[in-house]
Design a protein around this motif. Structure first.
Motif, short mmCIF file in Angstrom:
data_model
loop_
_atom_site.label_atom_id
_atom_site.label_comp_id
_atom_site.label_asym_id
_atom_site.label_seq_id
_atom_site.Cartn_x
_atom_site.Cartn_y
_atom_site.Cartn_z
N GLU A 103 37.88 34.10 39.94
CA GLU A 103 38.40 34.60 38.67
C GLU A 103 39.49 35.64 38.90
OE1 GLU A 103 35.24 36.11 36.28
OE2 GLU A 103 34.67 34.13 35.50
N LYS A 104 39.24 36.55 39.84
CA LYS A 104 40.23 37.60 40.14
C LYS A 104 41.50 37.01 40.76
CE LYS A 104 36.60 41.05 40.82
NZ LYS A 104 35.83 41.86 41.80
N VAL A 105 41.31 36.00 41.60
CA VAL A 105 42.46 35.35 42.23
C VAL A 105 43.30 34.63 41.16
CG1 VAL A 105 43.17 33.51 43.81
CG2 VAL A 105 41.38 35.12 44.48
N ALA A 106 42.64 33.95 40.24
CA ALA A 106 43.36 33.25 39.17
C ALA A 106 44.19 34.23 38.35
CB ALA A 106 42.37 32.51 38.27
N MET A 111 47.15 33.34 35.89
CA MET A 111 46.35 32.44 35.06
C MET A 111 45.32 33.22 34.25
SD MET A 111 45.47 29.51 37.94
CE MET A 111 44.39 28.61 36.79
N LYS A 112 44.67 32.51 33.32
CA LYS A 112 43.49 33.05 32.67
C LYS A 112 42.34 33.00 33.68
CE LYS A 112 44.75 31.60 28.00
NZ LYS A 112 44.37 30.77 26.84
N PRO A 113 41.29 33.81 33.51
CA PRO A 113 40.15 33.75 34.45
C PRO A 113 39.63 32.32 34.60
CG PRO A 113 39.92 35.63 33.00
CD PRO A 113 41.09 34.84 32.47
N GLU A 114 39.48 31.88 35.83
CA GLU A 114 39.06 30.51 36.12
C GLU A 114 38.20 30.51 37.37
OE1 GLU A 114 38.00 27.08 36.19
OE2 GLU A 114 39.61 27.20 34.68
N ARG A 115 37.05 29.83 37.30
CA ARG A 115 36.13 29.79 38.44
C ARG A 115 36.26 28.54 39.28
NH1 ARG A 115 30.33 32.58 37.03
NH2 ARG A 115 31.16 34.64 36.49
N ASN A 116 36.88 27.51 38.76
CA ASN A 116 37.03 26.26 39.49
C ASN A 116 38.22 26.38 40.45
OD1 ASN A 116 37.87 23.58 40.25
ND2 ASN A 116 36.57 22.79 38.61
N VAL A 117 37.93 26.50 41.74
CA VAL A 117 38.99 26.75 42.71
C VAL A 117 39.98 25.60 42.79
CG1 VAL A 117 37.70 25.84 44.70
CG2 VAL A 117 39.43 27.62 45.06
N ASP A 118 39.51 24.35 42.59
CA ASP A 118 40.43 23.21 42.61
C ASP A 118 41.46 23.31 41.48
OD1 ASP A 118 39.34 22.09 44.86
OD2 ASP A 118 38.01 20.72 43.77
N PHE A 129 48.24 30.13 45.87
CA PHE A 129 46.83 30.47 45.79
C PHE A 129 46.46 31.46 46.89
CE2 PHE A 129 42.69 29.41 47.77
CZ PHE A 129 41.83 29.90 46.79
N ARG A 130 46.91 31.19 48.12
CA ARG A 130 46.65 32.12 49.23
C ARG A 130 47.31 33.47 48.97
NH1 ARG A 130 42.22 30.77 51.19
NH2 ARG A 130 42.10 28.69 52.05
N ASP A 131 48.53 33.44 48.48
CA ASP A 131 49.24 34.69 48.20
C ASP A 131 48.53 35.48 47.09
OD1 ASP A 131 51.05 33.89 50.12
OD2 ASP A 131 52.55 33.19 48.66
N ALA A 132 48.01 34.77 46.09
CA ALA A 132 47.29 35.43 44.99
C ALA A 132 45.99 36.05 45.49
CB ALA A 132 47.01 34.43 43.86
#
Length: 229
Positions: A103-106, A111-118, A129-132
């Motif tokens: 969620e924090k990475v998203a 992005m909006k908070p999101e738990r689905n990493v895919d 994604f890695r940079d985030a």
């Protein structure tokens, strides 16, 4: 002479079971992890390896020794540890809940908070994604795309030098690191952002060609399917 590489993900650990970020932190293999690995080891018991390696994290070392002890056709030798093949580093997030971390990475990626990493990777792309992840890390210690690419290149270069003249080797590594290798080197990857996360005890098979080109030819082969390799 080309070298065949069996790249194995370690068995399930306590952090895997508890849905925690693991990275460079370590937790022991679970009973399920050990039992599942016995299937992998049994199905590799008649495969001859000229040398076996592991990352320098204990869960990988324990996995490699279990496979080595079960193998009936390879000459036992001292297991060499290759730190470049350790898991992706998640900095301050190590030991935290995985869903809360994503969620924090998203959010850090816009992005909006999101738990689905895919979904996060599909939206941002793998590098962003890695940079985030590094941006979201309060101490900014997590590996970003540049850090990981440099280490991955180092790992492949070191393995190429280490295995010159060997026919087949085994190395035990980690889920995110193997997935990162798959995104770069798996010729079967149709989408360069989304490929399956390798299962515990699964095998990716690679070839180091005579010209030192590293290529993954099979990916996420489950323990029960190893006889098809």
């Amino acid at each position: 002479m080309a070298t065949e590489v069996y790249l194995v993900r370690h068995g399930e650990t306590m952090f895997n079971q508890l849905n925690k970020v693991q990275g460079w932190s370590d937790s022991p293999l679970t009973v399920k992890g050990i039992n599942d690995l016995k299937v992998t080891a049994r199905n590799l018991s008649q495969v001859h390896f000229d040398k076996m390696y592991s990352s320098d994290l204990k869960r990988a070392i324990d996995t490699a020794h279990l496979i080595q002890d079960t193998n009936e056709v390879s000459v036992p030798s001292k297991m060499k540890k290759l730190p470049a093949f350790r898991e992706v580093f998640f900095g301050s997030f190590e030991g935290d809940d995985i869903d809360q971390t994503w969620e924090k990475v998203a959010v850090a990626g816009g992005m909006k908070p999101e738990r689905n990493v895919d979904k996060i990777i599909e939206t941002l792309g793998f590098e962003k994604f890695r940079d985030a992840t590094k941006k979201a890390d309060p101490r900014h210690l997590a590996e970003d795309s540049k850090d990981l690419d440099e280490r991955m290149n180092q790992a492949v270069e070191q393995l190429t030098k280490e295995t010159k003249g060997l026919g087949r080797i085994l190395i035990v590594s980690h889920g995110d690191f193997i997935k990162s290798l798959g995104l770069h080197y798996w010729k079967g990857a149709k989408n360069k952002e989304i490929i399956p996360f390798p299962e515990n005890g699964s095998v990716a098979r690679a070839v180091i060609h005579d010209n030192d080109k590293f290529e993954i030819v099979d990916y996420n082969v489950k323990s029960s399917e190893l006889n098809n390799l």
